[in-house]
Design an enzyme around this catalytic site. Structure first.
Site, PDB file in Angstrom:
ATOM      1  CG  ASP A   1      -7.361  -3.247  -0.119  1.00 11.29           C
ATOM      2  OD1 ASP A   1      -7.281  -3.584   1.071  1.00 11.29           O
ATOM      3  OD2 ASP A   1      -6.530  -2.488  -0.676  1.00 11.29           O
TER       4      ASP A   1
ATOM      5  N   GLY B   1      -5.362   0.992   7.593  1.00 12.66           N
ATOM      6  CA  GLY B   1      -5.764  -0.378   7.891  1.00 12.66           C
ATOM      7  C   GLY B   1      -6.712  -0.423   9.074  1.00 12.66           C
TER       8      GLY B   1
ATOM      9  CG  ASP C   1      -2.066  -0.932   1.133  1.00 14.04           C
ATOM     10  OD1 ASP C   1      -2.822  -0.814   0.152  1.00 14.04           O
ATOM     11  OD2 ASP C   1      -2.229  -1.778   2.034  1.00 14.04           O
TER      12      ASP C   1
HETATM   13  C1  DX5 Z   1      -6.601   0.630   2.851  1.00 18.64           C
HETATM   14  C2  DX5 Z   1      -5.530  -0.236   2.226  1.00 18.64           C
HETATM   15  C3  DX5 Z   1      -5.724  -1.682   2.556  1.00 18.64           C
HETATM   16  C4  DX5 Z   1      -5.815  -1.932   4.025  1.00 18.64           C
HETATM   17  C5  DX5 Z   1      -6.059  -3.353   4.384  1.00 18.64           C
HETATM   18  O1  DX5 Z   1      -6.334   1.928   2.631  1.00 18.64           O
HETATM   19  O2  DX5 Z   1      -5.540  -0.114   0.831  1.00 18.64           O
HETATM   20  O3  DX5 Z   1      -4.882  -2.524   1.821  1.00 18.64           O
HETATM   21  O4  DX5 Z   1      -4.791  -1.387   4.740  1.00 18.64           O
HETATM   22  O5  DX5 Z   1      -6.052  -3.442   5.759  1.00 18.64           O
HETATM   23  P1  DX5 Z   1      -7.204  -4.135   6.600  1.00 18.64           P
HETATM   24  O6  DX5 Z   1      -7.272  -5.567   6.122  1.00 18.64           O
HETATM   25  O7  DX5 Z   1      -6.732  -3.996   7.984  1.00 18.64           O
HETATM   26  O8  DX5 Z   1      -8.483  -3.404   6.311  1.00 18.64           O
HETATM   27 ZN    ZN Z   2      -4.576  -1.727  -0.392  1.00 16.17          ZN
END
Ligand code: DX5
Ligand code: ZN
Length: 222
Positions: free
Chosen positions: A181, A149, A35
């Site tokens: 995602d 996240g 990311d």
């Molecule tokens: C959100 C990101 C994701 C995210 C996934 O902005 O693109 O890839 O961090 O994290 P979780 O699984 O904790 O939602």
């Molecule tokens: Zn992502």
């Protein structure tokens, strides 16, 4: 079986070391989801950390990199990642919108032998990217607002996944991958799978768990 792409966004900076990468690789993940955040398209800026982390991964790991660019200046940032030979580079439709620029980016990535994906944030409809589908390898449907996240899965996005699945079927685009995602855990994974998703990104659910292999298995076998 679903493919699992693990996001490192919720891992603490001091954890971004070969041990974590090795433990995730042995937990049989399919991709490392990188990311990339620029402090403009999203609030967070992790440009330096992610570049460093991806460089390390490209040297020590056999797992493919699935790069998710949450950035405004896609052309500039993608040039940092192309030399690392990731499997996939995905950029946001909302950062570009202009058709000619979209097509140039798509062609540039493909010319380097890398698969290309378009990501759409929760407010964007699949119809807005329909014209690009024949030229790309994957669509990344965001089920949280991009940026951080550990957020809660937005269940209204399930309809969008179903709609895209139907669009893929109606237009004979069966090779196009649907990646989902945001907010994926052992419960939400079942919903996105039955809606038609092929690959899930998972961050906090895996990196905050005690046993990576077990959490990966739970998602894969949903
Ligand atoms: C959100 C990101 C994701 C995210 C996934 O902005 O693109 O890839 O961090 O994290 P979780 O699984 O904790 O939602
Ligand atoms: Zn992502």
């Amino acid at each position: 079986m679903l493919e699992i792409s693990v996001s490192l966004l919720s891992a603490k900076k001091e954890d971004l070391i070969p041990t974590l990468f090795y433990n995730l690789e042995t937990a049989k993940i399919d991709y490392f989801h990188i990311d990339v955040a620029d402090g403009k398209f999203v609030e967070k800026n992790n440009l330096e950390v992610m570049k460093e982390c991806s460089l390390t991964l490209s040297h020590i790991s056999n797992v493919g990199l699935d790069v998710h660019l949450m950035v405004e200046n896609v052309e500039e940032i993608m040039d940092d990642y192309i030399p690392l030979e990731p499997k996939i580079i995905t950029f946001h439709y909302e950062a570009i919108r202009d058709k000619e620029r979209m097509m140039n980016i798509i062609e540039d990535i493909k010319d380097n032998g890398i698969q290309v994906g378009i990501a759409i944030s929760p407010e964007t409809k699949v119809q807005e990217i329909q014209e690009f589908l024949p030229y790309i390898h994957q669509v990344l449907i965001m089920t949280v607002v991009p940026g951080k996240g550990g957020q809660k899965f937005i269940s209204e996005m399930l309809e969008k996944i179903k709609e895209l699945k139907q669009m893929i079927f109606d237009n004979n685009l069966e090779n196009l991958v649907i990646e989902v995602d945001g907010g994926i855990n052992h419960e939400t994974v079942k919903k996105v799978k039955s809606a038609g998703c092929d690959r899930v990104v998972s961050g906090s659910y895996i990196t905050n768990s005690e046993n990576y292999a077990e959490s990966v298995k739970k998602l894969k076998e949903a």
